[in-house]
Each structure stands twice: as structure tokens, then as C-alpha cells.
Write a protein that holds these residues in place. Structure first.
Motif, PDB file in Angstrom:
ATOM      1  N   TYR A  41       0.828  -1.204   0.000  1.00  0.00           N
ATOM      2  CA  TYR A  41       0.000   0.000   0.000  1.00  0.00           C
ATOM      3  C   TYR A  41       0.865   1.257   0.000  1.00  0.00           C
TER       4      TYR A  41
ATOM      5  N   PHE B 273      -6.078   9.743  -6.672  1.00  0.00           N
ATOM      6  CA  PHE B 273      -5.746   8.965  -5.474  1.00  0.00           C
ATOM      7  C   PHE B 273      -6.978   8.254  -4.924  1.00  0.00           C
ATOM      8  N   LEU B 274      -8.106   8.950  -4.866  1.00  0.00           N
ATOM      9  CA  LEU B 274      -9.338   8.349  -4.352  1.00  0.00           C
ATOM     10  C   LEU B 274      -9.820   7.215  -5.259  1.00  0.00           C
TER      11      LEU B 274
ATOM     12  N   SER C  50       0.544   3.714  -3.160  1.00  0.00           N
ATOM     13  CA  SER C  50      -0.039   5.027  -2.873  1.00  0.00           C
ATOM     14  C   SER C  50       0.961   6.146  -3.150  1.00  0.00           C
TER      15      SER C  50
ATOM     16  N   TYR D 125      -7.907   5.323  -7.018  1.00  0.00           N
ATOM     17  CA  TYR D 125      -7.037   4.178  -6.759  1.00  0.00           C
ATOM     18  C   TYR D 125      -7.419   3.485  -5.454  1.00  0.00           C
ATOM     19  N   GLN D 126      -7.816   4.267  -4.441  1.00  0.00           N
ATOM     20  CA  GLN D 126      -8.222   3.666  -3.169  1.00  0.00           C
ATOM     21  C   GLN D 126      -9.401   2.726  -3.376  1.00  0.00           C
TER      22      GLN D 126
ATOM     23  N   ILE E 234      -9.175  -1.224  -2.607  1.00  0.00           N
ATOM     24  CA  ILE E 234     -10.070  -1.838  -1.622  1.00  0.00           C
ATOM     25  C   ILE E 234     -10.877  -2.973  -2.241  1.00  0.00           C
TER      26      ILE E 234
ATOM     27  N   ASN F 215      -2.267  -3.732  -6.717  1.00  0.00           N
ATOM     28  CA  ASN F 215      -1.206  -2.790  -6.366  1.00  0.00           C
ATOM     29  C   ASN F 215      -0.186  -2.756  -7.497  1.00  0.00           C
TER      30      ASN F 215
END
Length: 232
Positions: free
Chosen positions: A46, A79-80, A50, A82-83, A87, A92
Motif C-alpha cells: 500500500y 488517489f481516491l 499510494s 485508486y483507493q 479496496i 497494487n
């Protein structure tokens, strides 16, 4: 975009990011016990994913937008997104990052060793003494080849040892923080890339690139000596 560069330099964000990169590099290099293997492994994945998603989105945003607030908004959105992907799928990019870093360094060795300057070849004039065209070509080819190789290895079911992966990436975080830069010393800031591209832990200065080569030889020698440690 200029106000973002001014903010970056005014508040010594380069020093803050230097410290962050060193800390992240040490975290990635440190081994983990068998009892914590799965949890720590996921944390390290992560961290790598990230970090590179954030830095890459900022760089890409810098080429699409002139205003700093738009770059920030664009980066947050990427970024959001990718989150959500991470999840839901646990996807990754650690393997892609590893191959990207290795390929980039190989291209640097070739370009520095043979003194290849694409700005001269293509008669691309620049106001600074940094061959930015070389930088862009190395970035693009490293990313494309890294993705292609990652897909190939996955299809062939060839797995890169997780310990080996984190050791090499962590090492690049540290040497990237210590030696990475578009040029040294920085005489003229050409633009946003002059500030952010080194944060990818690539683009080592030709003034002391031999230090990076020696350091990497020592790392790979250590890996060969401890190769049984990196089987799984």
C-alpha cells in the motif's frame, strides 16, 4: 502552477519529502516476522502503490493544468479512484514500480555511458543545461516496458520474491532521496517537472552517478549472497 512551485520551495517541502522518502525506504527494507508477514506485506504494498500514484498524478496534473489548485484536485481524484480499486480488487503496482526503477536505471547507464543527448540529436533547444528530452524518454520507455514486463511475468506465472521486491524499491527510495535530481546544483527551475520528477526516486545526477552504480552493485551482491532468503 508557479504558485505551487513557490509554495514548495518557500516551505522547504523538498526537505520534508527527503525525510519522508528516507523513512519509507527504511520501512520497506526492514524485514518482518512470519507472524506479521501478511499484514506487513500488505502495508508495504500500500505504501509503494499510494506513494507512486500520488507523485505520478501530481506530475501528470502539472502538464494538464496551469493552476496549482486544479493540480491538487486532480491528484486527489486520482488517489481516491485508486483507493477504491485497491479496496475492491487489492490491485497494487509494486511490481510495475520495481521494473520501472530497474529499467530507468539501465537506460541512464546507457545514456550517460554513451553520452546520448536527444535534445542535440533532434535539435531541441532548451534554456537550461538539462536534457529534459532525455528525462521524458527515459520516463516513458521505463513505464511502458515496466508495464509490459509486469504483464508478461504475470501471464507466465513468474513471481518476484516479495522480500526482494521491497528491498530493491526501499533502496531506491533512499538513494533517490540522497542523490536524485534533475540536475545538481539546481541553477534554473524550468518548470514543475524540475521539482517533482526526482520524487519518483529516479533521474540521478551525472555528476556522481558512479556512486549509484557502486551502491547498486553492492546491493545485488548482497542479494546473491543471501539468495535463499529471497526465494519466497
Amino acid at each position: 502552477m508557479d504558485e505551487l512551485i513557490v509554495f514548495f520551495l518557500k516551505y522547504n517541502c523538498d526537505i520534508i519529502l527527503f525525510i519522508i522518502r528516507i523513512i519509507l525506504g527504511v520501512i520497506l527494507i526492514l524485514p518482518f516476522s512470519k507472524n506479521e508477514k501478511e499484514r506487513i506485506k500488505n502495508i508495504k504494498k500500500y505504501i509503494v502503490s499510494s506513494y507512486y500514484i500520488i507523485i505520478s498524478s501530481i506530475i501528470i496534473g502539472g502538464y494538464f493544468f496551469e493552476r496549482g489548485n486544479l493540480i491538487v484536485i486532480f491528484s486527489i481524484c486520482i488517489f481516491l479512484c485508486y483507493q477504491i480499486i485497491f479496496i475492491t480488487t487489492k490491485f497494487n503496482i509494486a511490481s510495475i514500480v520495481l521494473l520501472f526503477l530497474i529499467i530507468y536505471e539501465i537506460l541512464e547507464i546507457i545514456m550517460y555511458g554513451f553520452n546520448i543527448k536527444f535534445s542535440t540529436i533532434f535539435k531541441f533547444d532548451d534554456v537550461v543545461d538539462v536534457d529534459y528530452l532525455n528525462v521524458y524518454i527515459k520516463l516513458i520507455f521505463s513505464l511502458i516496458l515496466g508495464i509490459v514486463m509486469a504483464i508478461y511475468l504475470k501471464n507466465k506465472k513468474i513471481n518476484i520474491s516479495i522480500n526482494l521486491k521491497f528491498l530493491i524499491i526501499g533502496n531506491y527510495f533512499i538513494i533517490g532521496a540522497m542523490f536524485g535530481g534533475v540536475n545538481y546544483p539546481h541553477e534554473i527551475l524550468k518548470g514543475w517537472e524540475d521539482v517533482m520528477i526526482p520524487m519518483l526516486n529516479v533521474n540521478f545526477s551525472p555528476y556522481f552517478y558512479w556512486i549509484i552504480i557502486i551502491e547498486n552493485i553492492l546491493v545485488y551482491y548482497y542479494i546473491m549472497k543471501k539468495r535463499t532468503k529471497f526465494i519466497k
